[in-house]
Design a protein around this motif. Sequence first.
Motif, mmCIF file in Angstrom:
data_model
loop_
_atom_site.group_PDB
_atom_site.id
_atom_site.type_symbol
_atom_site.label_atom_id
_atom_site.label_comp_id
_atom_site.label_asym_id
_atom_site.label_seq_id
_atom_site.Cartn_x
_atom_site.Cartn_y
_atom_site.Cartn_z
ATOM 1 N N VAL A 188 37.685 58.473 -26.440
ATOM 2 C CA VAL A 188 39.290 58.018 -26.816
ATOM 3 C C VAL A 188 39.444 57.826 -28.140
ATOM 4 O O VAL A 188 38.858 57.027 -28.719
ATOM 5 C CB VAL A 188 39.612 57.027 -26.091
ATOM 6 N N PHE A 189 40.394 58.778 -28.968
ATOM 7 C CA PHE A 189 40.827 58.662 -30.368
ATOM 8 C C PHE A 189 42.123 57.885 -30.417
ATOM 9 O O PHE A 189 43.049 57.921 -29.590
ATOM 10 C CB PHE A 189 40.762 59.724 -31.005
ATOM 11 N N GLN A 190 42.117 57.339 -31.607
ATOM 12 C CA GLN A 190 43.369 56.848 -32.160
ATOM 13 C C GLN A 190 44.483 57.881 -32.028
ATOM 14 O O GLN A 190 45.731 57.733 -31.596
ATOM 15 C CB GLN A 190 43.343 56.431 -33.589
ATOM 16 N N SER A 191 44.219 59.063 -32.392
ATOM 17 C CA SER A 191 45.172 60.235 -32.511
ATOM 18 C C SER A 191 45.337 61.060 -31.372
ATOM 19 O O SER A 191 45.866 62.158 -31.491
ATOM 20 C CB SER A 191 45.026 60.958 -33.991
ATOM 21 N N PHE A 192 44.785 60.490 -30.169
ATOM 22 C CA PHE A 192 44.732 61.283 -28.838
ATOM 23 C C PHE A 192 43.996 62.643 -29.098
ATOM 24 O O PHE A 192 43.268 62.883 -27.967
ATOM 25 C CB PHE A 192 46.328 61.773 -28.539
ATOM 26 N N ASN A 193 44.289 63.420 -30.032
ATOM 27 C CA ASN A 193 43.375 64.487 -30.033
ATOM 28 C C ASN A 193 43.382 65.279 -28.717
ATOM 29 O O ASN A 193 42.528 65.886 -28.284
ATOM 30 C CB ASN A 193 41.763 64.385 -30.288
ATOM 31 N N LEU A 194 44.791 65.554 -28.166
ATOM 32 C CA LEU A 194 44.962 66.319 -27.212
ATOM 33 C C LEU A 194 45.301 67.789 -27.772
ATOM 34 O O LEU A 194 45.719 67.823 -28.764
ATOM 35 C CB LEU A 194 46.315 65.989 -26.361
ATOM 36 N N ILE A 195 44.964 68.909 -27.030
ATOM 37 C CA ILE A 195 45.450 70.348 -27.572
ATOM 38 C C ILE A 195 46.912 70.486 -27.165
ATOM 39 O O ILE A 195 46.953 71.014 -26.106
ATOM 40 C CB ILE A 195 44.151 71.252 -26.943
ATOM 41 N N ASP A 196 47.563 70.843 -28.239
ATOM 42 C CA ASP A 196 49.037 71.103 -28.002
ATOM 43 C C ASP A 196 49.245 72.242 -27.274
ATOM 44 O O ASP A 196 50.467 72.265 -26.715
ATOM 45 C CB ASP A 196 49.603 71.043 -29.358
ATOM 46 N N GLU A 197 48.670 73.183 -27.374
ATOM 47 C CA GLU A 197 48.883 74.604 -26.695
ATOM 48 C C GLU A 197 48.486 74.497 -25.218
ATOM 49 O O GLU A 197 48.979 75.536 -24.390
ATOM 50 C CB GLU A 197 47.945 75.655 -27.230
ATOM 51 N N LEU A 198 47.878 73.421 -24.830
ATOM 52 C CA LEU A 198 47.386 73.355 -23.201
ATOM 53 C C LEU A 198 48.329 72.148 -22.744
ATOM 54 O O LEU A 198 48.786 71.208 -23.455
ATOM 55 C CB LEU A 198 45.955 72.875 -23.319
ATOM 56 N N THR A 199 48.407 72.197 -21.340
ATOM 57 C CA THR A 199 49.275 71.503 -20.693
ATOM 58 C C THR A 199 48.622 70.210 -20.365
ATOM 59 O O THR A 199 47.172 70.060 -20.559
ATOM 60 C CB THR A 199 49.631 72.000 -19.208
ATOM 61 N N VAL A 200 49.147 68.989 -19.802
ATOM 62 C CA VAL A 200 48.280 68.008 -19.333
ATOM 63 C C VAL A 200 47.108 68.279 -18.587
ATOM 64 O O VAL A 200 45.984 67.901 -18.709
ATOM 65 C CB VAL A 200 49.341 66.889 -18.695
ATOM 66 N N PHE A 201 47.607 69.208 -17.488
ATOM 67 C CA PHE A 201 46.565 69.625 -16.572
ATOM 68 C C PHE A 201 45.378 70.226 -17.197
ATOM 69 O O PHE A 201 44.104 69.895 -17.040
ATOM 70 C CB PHE A 201 46.868 70.517 -15.453
ATOM 71 N N PRO A 258 41.863 52.693 -29.924
ATOM 72 C CA PRO A 258 42.743 53.434 -28.850
ATOM 73 C C PRO A 258 44.117 53.114 -28.864
ATOM 74 O O PRO A 258 44.821 53.794 -28.396
ATOM 75 C CB PRO A 258 41.753 53.013 -27.736
ATOM 76 N N THR A 259 44.397 52.085 -29.526
ATOM 77 C CA THR A 259 45.795 51.522 -29.423
ATOM 78 C C THR A 259 46.450 51.632 -30.645
ATOM 79 O O THR A 259 47.718 51.309 -31.000
ATOM 80 C CB THR A 259 46.143 49.926 -29.107
ATOM 81 N N GLY A 260 45.823 52.297 -31.774
ATOM 82 C CA GLY A 260 46.200 52.318 -33.138
ATOM 83 C C GLY A 260 47.529 52.901 -33.421
ATOM 84 O O GLY A 260 48.358 52.560 -34.346
ATOM 85 N N ASN A 261 48.007 53.967 -32.423
ATOM 86 C CA ASN A 261 49.196 54.677 -32.850
ATOM 87 C C ASN A 261 50.201 54.181 -31.605
ATOM 88 O O ASN A 261 51.154 54.974 -31.436
ATOM 89 C CB ASN A 261 49.087 56.098 -32.770
#
Length: 224
Positions: free
Chosen positions: A87-100, A167-170
């Motif tokens: 788990v990262f401070q900046s979430f690091n999710l992939i913007d082109e993919l949905t939540v699922f 994990p709560t930095g942002n």
Amino acid sequence: IKISNLEKVYRTEDVETVALNKLSFEVKEGEFVAIMGPSGCGKSTLLNILGLLDDPDGGSFLFNGLEIAHYNERKRADLRKKNIGFVFQSFNLIDELTVFENVELPLIYLGISATDRKKRVEEVLDKMQIMHRRNHYPQQLSGGQQQRVAVARAVVNNPKLILADEPTGNLDSSNGNEVMQLLTDLNEQGTTIIMVTHSEHDARYSHRIIRMLDGQAVLENIIA
Ligand code: ADP
Ligand code: ADP
């Protein structure tokens, strides 16, 4: 996890930086440990090594009884995919993919079947109370929601260990507390957690604080 005399030295043309200087500590299965210390003391370097993303230059690193200081890249990656969630401070999710799809990704890497993936992803999204957003993209979510998705992604493969970097930095304090509560719940269900944080408030959710200075552990505080 048991690390002993762990060393990491960064070498650039003319400068040698000792990032970890014979660092030693132990984290027992099921513990929740916070790591604190000033900028530059080696926290990120340590997390990268604990997360099997980088190699130490010296010392010993036992993970689950295995000496992995000298594992090659392939064996490290294999162990990482099966056992560790990030788990990262900046979430690091992939913007082109949905939540699922974001949460499904670690299961694809593990070669899990589509039917089993769907079942497991829905189970975790449900637990993180973000199921209603399964078809949204990260940019359509608030910060707190994005971090819940990131936690879902970190736990979808039932890792033994979660490594959390600020994990709560942002997040604002209310979303931050919510994420800390999620981590606490996961820990109570048996997951070991190692969290780097600058927040004394967040550190109090842990069992123990390891304080670092100049690549060494200099102090420990027991919380509970
Ligand atoms: P922290 O996460 O506690 O801020 P880091 O682990 O990022 O500390 O850094 C520890 C020390 O290693 C610092 O002096 C930093 O400048 C140095 N360092 C980190 N990464 C590199 C790198 N890739 N090359 C050279 N020096 C680095
Ligand atoms: P915050 O108070 O954390 O800043 P926002 O104002 O960004 O939250 O969002 C409030 C709500 O609106 C959240 O539930 C968020 O998911 C939703 N939302 C924000 N932007 C979008 C968007 N572009 N598409 C869909 N939902 C959105």
